[in-house]
Design an enzyme around this catalytic site. Structure first.
Site, PDB file in Angstrom:
ATOM      1  N   ALA A 107      26.654  57.037 -28.148  1.00 16.98           N
ATOM      2  CA  ALA A 107      26.746  56.408 -29.468  1.00 16.98           C
ATOM      3  C   ALA A 107      27.424  55.045 -29.411  1.00 16.98           C
ATOM      4  O   ALA A 107      27.145  54.176 -30.232  1.00 16.98           O
ATOM      5  CB  ALA A 107      27.491  57.322 -30.433  1.00 16.98           C
ATOM      6  N   CYS A 108      28.290  54.838 -28.437  1.00 16.28           N
ATOM      7  CA  CYS A 108      29.022  53.576 -28.329  1.00 16.28           C
ATOM      8  C   CYS A 108      28.155  52.451 -27.761  1.00 16.28           C
ATOM      9  O   CYS A 108      28.606  51.312 -27.663  1.00 16.28           O
ATOM     10  CB  CYS A 108      30.267  53.758 -27.481  1.00 16.28           C
TER      11      CYS A 108
END
Length: 186
Positions: A161-162
């Site tokens: 997600a980062c």
């Protein structure tokens, strides 16, 4: 895919921590219920900021526990009742924070108190950034929990997600259910 008939009639407590992977936990609840399990969800307060407990209540058809100090209708401490009635505790997604609390025996929220009160098999599905997952403290905490008999499934490699890629994605729902079936068969 393991034989999921073993889940019929089982009482599963699902711990949900604050990770973007929390959306997969909705599918996990659905799969467990579809397989005949009764699911009680325990969310961290931070997880409840990412996704509404009402979603898990609807999917599980059971109340969701978030607050240690919420009013209850029974005289028994709810974290003890949940732990005593559980055939398994599954924590998915499990954050570095939750893993650290479990390994250190810190019980400062509903989920960590349920974990310490459980005498049933525990399955943890980590989900976090790969740098966090590979940090020596997290590696050490996972080692402590493994020595304590906690089982782990995942994490998987892939896009995180980062925006980076690496090991840290929560295992797929089917993998988690299969691991739970294996644990319950033993």
């Amino acid at each position: 895919m393991k034989n999921r008939e073993i889940l019929g009639g089982k009482n599963i407590v699902l711990g949900v921590c604050s990770s973007i992977a929390v959306y997969k936990s909705c599918d996990l609840v659905s799969e467990l219920v579809k397989s005949g399990a009764s699911v009680r969800v325990v969310m961290t307060a931070a997880a409840a900021k990412l996704i509404s407990p009402r979603i898990f209540q609807t999917l599980s058809k059971n109340p969701v526990c978030v607050d240690m100090w919420a009013e209850v209708s029974d005289w028994k401490p709810e974290h003890i009742s949940l732990a005593e009635g559980a055939d398994a505790l599954v924590v998915a997604p499990a954050t570095a924070n939750a893993i650290g609390h479990f390994a250190a025996g810190i019980a400062d929220d509903f989920l960590s108190t349920v974990y310490l009160a459980c005498r049933c098999p525990v399955l943890v599905a980590p989900a976090m950034n790969s740098a966090m997952y590979e940090h020596p403290a997290v590696v050490r905490n996972i080692g402590v929990l493994s020595c304590d008999g906690v089982e782990f499934v995942g994490p998987d490699d892939g896009k995180l997600a980062c925006g980076t890629s690496g090991r840290g994605r929560m295992a797929q729902v089917g993998e988690i259910v299969d691991a739970l079936c294996r644990i319950l068969e033993d």
